[in-house]
Design an enzyme around this catalytic site. Structure first.
Site, PDB file in Angstrom:
ATOM      1  N   LYS A 122       0.843  -1.197   0.000  1.00 20.73           N
ATOM      2  CA  LYS A 122       0.000   0.000   0.000  1.00 20.73           C
ATOM      3  C   LYS A 122       0.884   1.255   0.000  1.00 20.73           C
ATOM      4  O   LYS A 122       1.979   1.230   0.585  1.00 20.73           O
ATOM      5  CB  LYS A 122      -0.868   0.027   1.273  1.00 20.73           C
ATOM      6  CG  LYS A 122      -2.023  -0.953   1.268  1.00 20.73           C
ATOM      7  CD  LYS A 122      -2.865  -0.780   2.520  1.00 20.73           C
ATOM      8  CE  LYS A 122      -3.981  -1.808   2.586  1.00 20.73           C
ATOM      9  NZ  LYS A 122      -5.007  -1.632   1.541  1.00 20.73           N
TER      10      LYS A 122
ATOM     11  N   ARG B  37     -10.275 -11.497   0.979  1.00 16.99           N
ATOM     12  CA  ARG B  37     -11.131 -12.492   0.308  1.00 16.99           C
ATOM     13  C   ARG B  37     -10.479 -13.858   0.286  1.00 16.99           C
ATOM     14  O   ARG B  37     -11.152 -14.879   0.252  1.00 16.99           O
ATOM     15  CB  ARG B  37     -11.503 -11.984  -1.096  1.00 16.99           C
ATOM     16  CG  ARG B  37     -10.353 -11.801  -2.012  1.00 16.99           C
ATOM     17  CD  ARG B  37     -10.709 -10.936  -3.223  1.00 16.99           C
ATOM     18  NE  ARG B  37     -10.760  -9.509  -2.903  1.00 16.99           N
ATOM     19  CZ  ARG B  37     -11.060  -8.553  -3.772  1.00 16.99           C
ATOM     20  NH1 ARG B  37     -11.351  -8.870  -5.024  1.00 16.99           N
ATOM     21  NH2 ARG B  37     -11.086  -7.291  -3.415  1.00 16.99           N
TER      22      ARG B  37
END
Ligand code: BES
Ligand code: ZN
Ligand code: ZN
Length: 481
Positions: A252, A326
């Site tokens: 990130k 996920r």
């Protein structure tokens, strides 16, 4: 601060400060109308005015709806905490408002000071609620007491969740989260199973293991069970527990990484729900399942281009290691369906920035096939005060997570609808017979905020807890269930 419901008329309760809510209409007939209007007080929503000479604080409200009372109470409590009164008292504002008052007080008063060496202390020690209604209307006292006690449990569970989310990643590692779960299980008589990295290998949870592989803090699967005597149905609650999300190899940017301790908010919400449901003794068998891992970088990190074989055998092409939640949830959802015969499965996750783009920061995204379930949650949303909105599936978005080299890809091929494509990824791990019994809650926006709103202050909000417990309570009131 101690909150107490006194079985006494307000005039008989001894307190240093009286708090009154006023609508513009009520202000007209208020004995201190003159001085209040000189102070510029117009009873506007969330405005507040203190008449210290009269030991009185008035709070403006538009109406007596629960949402209004909850947020006005939170505003009030923040203000009076700064004064030097030791005690305050307030009325009920009709039968429906007990929840709003208790939540407004407990949630509004919350602050997280674990890392401050000299936290600001408030003089305010006691808040008394009266069982008196402000307009002398008779209230059902049995219901009042029940609501008061339930609201207290739910607000405390929400604050418990907030504390966990706010705890820094160095302290709240996957192992530490497992210890918290075990302690909760001991205190509340829950069953508790923890799977360490070796047990996860035995279970073929390779997607989850890949996410946690580059961290020194190895992943844990936490399974708590609350089993009452005659449960009316069985519910499984699944939580994303990324104790830190650096993004992994798809690192990130520096500014996006700050606050990523909150990527465990789904897991912490599940723990809060387990606490509340067991303390409320609801007749529902509830399983809490948490995939706890830390998404980091090292020479052994999983990478974009890897293909992972998940627990149910499906292969996943990794194109972005920052879409890690996920992957963890895929394995935990498979585990849940293998081990538990659930009537419903709900998962909670700070899954996508896209959900915040779609709905704003305050609203939880709800996704799933069952319109009936979603509708029930809209009702629970209204009654709990947590905001939700549905994001709809469609077959065109589903095509975007196809992979050329594996069964599915962990990111979509187009940049739009990211909250939905993430949910559709999870959906592909839901068995055919469970498709209508599963909902996904994206709490990326609603779980954490760096500014206060409604009854939330800086930091974690405890999103999901009030909403889901309200849904459970409503199912039990429904004769059809
Ligand atoms: N934990 C983040 C989602 C998130 C973002 C939560 C901001 C709260 C605030 C998640 O793991 C993530 O990084 N998602 C990516 C997905 C993308 C790579 C497809 C995102 O939202 O950018
Ligand atoms: Zn991520
Ligand atoms: Zn994440």
């Amino acid at each position: 601060m101690q909150l107490e419901l006194k079985q006494q008329p307000l005039t008989e309760i001894e307190a240093e400060l009286l708090v009154t809510f006023l609508t513009p209409d009520l202000l007209e007939t208020h004995p201190h109308k003159e001085v209040l209007s000189r102070a510029g007080f117009k009873a506007e929503s969330d405005s507040i005015c203190a008449l210290h000479a009269h030991s009185l604080v008035v709070v403006g409200i538009d109406n007596f709806e629960a949402d209004t009372i909850r947020s006005a109470t939170a505003t009030m409590i923040k203000a009076i905490k700064a004064y030097s009164y030791k005690s305050a008292k307030l009325f009920q504002y009709n039968q429906e408002n007990t929840f709003a008052l208790v939540e407004g007080i407990l949630l509004g008063e919350y602050s997280f000071n674990d890392y401050k060496s000299d936290p600001k202390k408030s003089e305010l020690k006691n808040i008394y609620l009266s069982n008196d209604n402000f307009n002398a209307e008779e209230l059902d006292q049995k219901r009042l007491l029940e609501d008061y006690n339930s609201a207290l449990v739910i607000a405390k569970a929400t604050n418990f969740t907030r504390d966990l989310v706010n705890t820094i990643p160095n302290d709240m590692t996957p192992q530490a989260l497992a210890v918290v779960a075990r302690d909760l299980a001991d205190e509340n008589n829950l069953e508790c199973t923890i799977l360490d990295e070796h047990a996860l290998e035995q279970e073929n949870m390779n997607a989850m293991l890949a996410v946690g592989r580059a961290s020194v803090h190895k992943p844990r699967l936490i399974h708590l069970t609350y089993k009452p005597h005659n449960p009316q149905f069985t519910l499984s609650l699944v939580g994303k527990g990324l104790t830190y999300d650096s993004g992994g190899m798809s690192l990130k940017p520096a500014t996006s990484m700050v606050t990523m301790k909150m990527d465990k908010a789904g897991a912490c919400a599940v723990l809060g729900m387990m606490k509340a449901v067991s303390e409320l003794k609801l007749p529902i068998e509830v399983h809490g399942l948490i995939g706890a891992a830390e998404n980091m970088v090292n020479g052994n990190a999983y990478k974009p281009d890897d293909v992972l074989t998940s627990k149910n055998g499906k292969t996943i092409e990794v194109r972005n290691t920052d879409a890690e939640g996920r992957l963890v949830l895929a394995d935990v959802l498979t585990y849940t369906q293998e081990k538990i015969k659930s009537d419903y499965i709900f998962d909670f996750a700070t899954l996508t920035g896209a959900c915040m783009v779609a709905l704003g920061q305050y609203t939880t995204g709800v996704m799933g096939h069952s319109h009936r379930l979603k509708h029930q949650f809209f009702q629970a949303s209204v009654d709990s005060g947590e905001l939700v909105a549905s994001l709809p599936f469609n077959r065109h978005l589903k095509k975007l997570i196809k992979s050329e080299i594996a069964d599915i890809c962990n990111v979509a091929s187009k940049p739009y609808g990211g909250a939905i494509t993430a949910a559709l990824f999870l959906e592909s791990f839901i068995d055919e017979n469970m498709k209508d019994k599963w909902l996904h809650f994206d709490i990326a926006g609603s779980a954490y905020s760096e500014s206060s709103w409604d009854c939330n202050n800086y930091g974690a909000t405890g999103a999901g807890v009030r909403l889901t417990i309200e849904w459970m309570r409503q199912q039990l009131n429904e004769p059809t269930n």
